[in-house]
Design a protein around this motif. Structure first.
Motif, mmCIF file in Angstrom:
data_model
loop_
_atom_site.group_PDB
_atom_site.id
_atom_site.type_symbol
_atom_site.label_atom_id
_atom_site.label_comp_id
_atom_site.label_asym_id
_atom_site.label_seq_id
_atom_site.Cartn_x
_atom_site.Cartn_y
_atom_site.Cartn_z
ATOM 1 N N ALA A 1 0.821 -1.213 0.000
ATOM 2 C CA ALA A 1 0.000 0.000 0.000
ATOM 3 C C ALA A 1 0.854 1.262 0.000
ATOM 4 N N GLY A 2 1.942 1.233 0.746
ATOM 5 C CA GLY A 2 2.802 2.407 0.840
ATOM 6 C C GLY A 2 3.726 2.596 -0.347
ATOM 7 N N SER A 3 3.996 1.516 -1.087
ATOM 8 C CA SER A 3 4.964 1.600 -2.187
ATOM 9 C C SER A 3 4.302 1.668 -3.557
ATOM 10 N N GLY A 4 2.993 1.447 -3.604
ATOM 11 C CA GLY A 4 2.297 1.472 -4.885
ATOM 12 C C GLY A 4 2.558 0.238 -5.739
ATOM 13 N N ARG A 5 3.152 -0.783 -5.165
ATOM 14 C CA ARG A 5 3.430 -2.012 -5.911
ATOM 15 C C ARG A 5 2.281 -2.997 -5.748
ATOM 16 N N SER A 6 2.275 -4.012 -6.589
ATOM 17 C CA SER A 6 1.298 -5.085 -6.462
ATOM 18 C C SER A 6 2.028 -6.407 -6.675
ATOM 19 N N LEU A 7 1.396 -7.492 -6.260
ATOM 20 C CA LEU A 7 1.993 -8.823 -6.393
ATOM 21 C C LEU A 7 1.049 -9.727 -7.177
ATOM 22 N N GLU A 8 1.639 -10.652 -7.885
ATOM 23 C CA GLU A 8 0.904 -11.667 -8.648
ATOM 24 C C GLU A 8 1.160 -13.028 -8.016
ATOM 25 N N PRO A 9 0.176 -13.943 -8.094
ATOM 26 C CA PRO A 9 0.436 -15.315 -7.638
ATOM 27 C C PRO A 9 1.549 -15.950 -8.465
ATOM 28 N N GLN A 10 2.197 -16.940 -7.876
ATOM 29 C CA GLN A 10 3.291 -17.629 -8.557
ATOM 30 C C GLN A 10 2.766 -18.299 -9.833
ATOM 31 N N LYS A 11 3.536 -18.150 -10.899
ATOM 32 C CA LYS A 11 3.151 -18.733 -12.181
ATOM 33 C C LYS A 11 3.528 -20.204 -12.216
#
Length: 147
Positions: free
Chosen positions: A136-146
């Motif tokens: 939330a603080g860094s503006g990043r997002s994560l994706e589930p492992q491919k």
């Protein structure tokens, strides 16, 4: 130990890594030590606040202090994982018979280059909550492992 990253290394490919931290043996002391080491040897991009949580698994031990860091490193995934185990060792980590037992410091890779690589993120709030705070603080997002 020399820094793992030098700003002059322009050709190096840098990886972003979310690290989960946990300690229940003198946790304030070991959190400060881990943060000092990682800040000196990696590029610290962001960190969460620490939260206190009840132990999971083995219950006859003190509560844990948990947090998350976002760092940048030129090391590849397995080399960075080995580096983190080395930091644990430098902080006096003893790996005993009880896997979920007390520890000075536990450092785990939760996400690597935007991809979640540890199911603990989905299974444990002590991992998810600090990582989500950094997201939330860094503006990043994560994706589930491919795959």
């Amino acid at each position: 130990m020399p820094p793992l990253y030098s700003p002059s290394e322009q050709a190096a490919v840098l990886h972003e890594c979310f690290i989960s931290l946990g300690s229940n043996i003198d946790p304030e002391h070991y959190f400060a030590q881990a943060l000092e080491i990682i800040s000196r040897e990696c590029v610290l991009l962001a960190r969460s606040n620490a939260i206190r949580t009840a132990p999971v698994g083995y219950q006859q031990q003190p509560d844990f202090l948990n947090a998350a860091l976002l760092v940048s490193t030129p090391l590849e995934h397995e080399a960075f994982r080995a580096y983190l185990k080395g930091v644990e060792d430098r902080l006096g980590r003893v790996r005993g018979e009880i896997k979920s037992g007390p520890r000075t410091m536990d450092l785990d890779i939760v996400a690597w280059d935007g991809e979640i690589v540890d199911d603990g993120y989905f299974q444990h709030n002590y991992v998810k909550k600090p990582v989500d705070e950094v997201l939330a603080g860094s503006g990043r997002s994560l994706e589930p492992q491919k795959g």
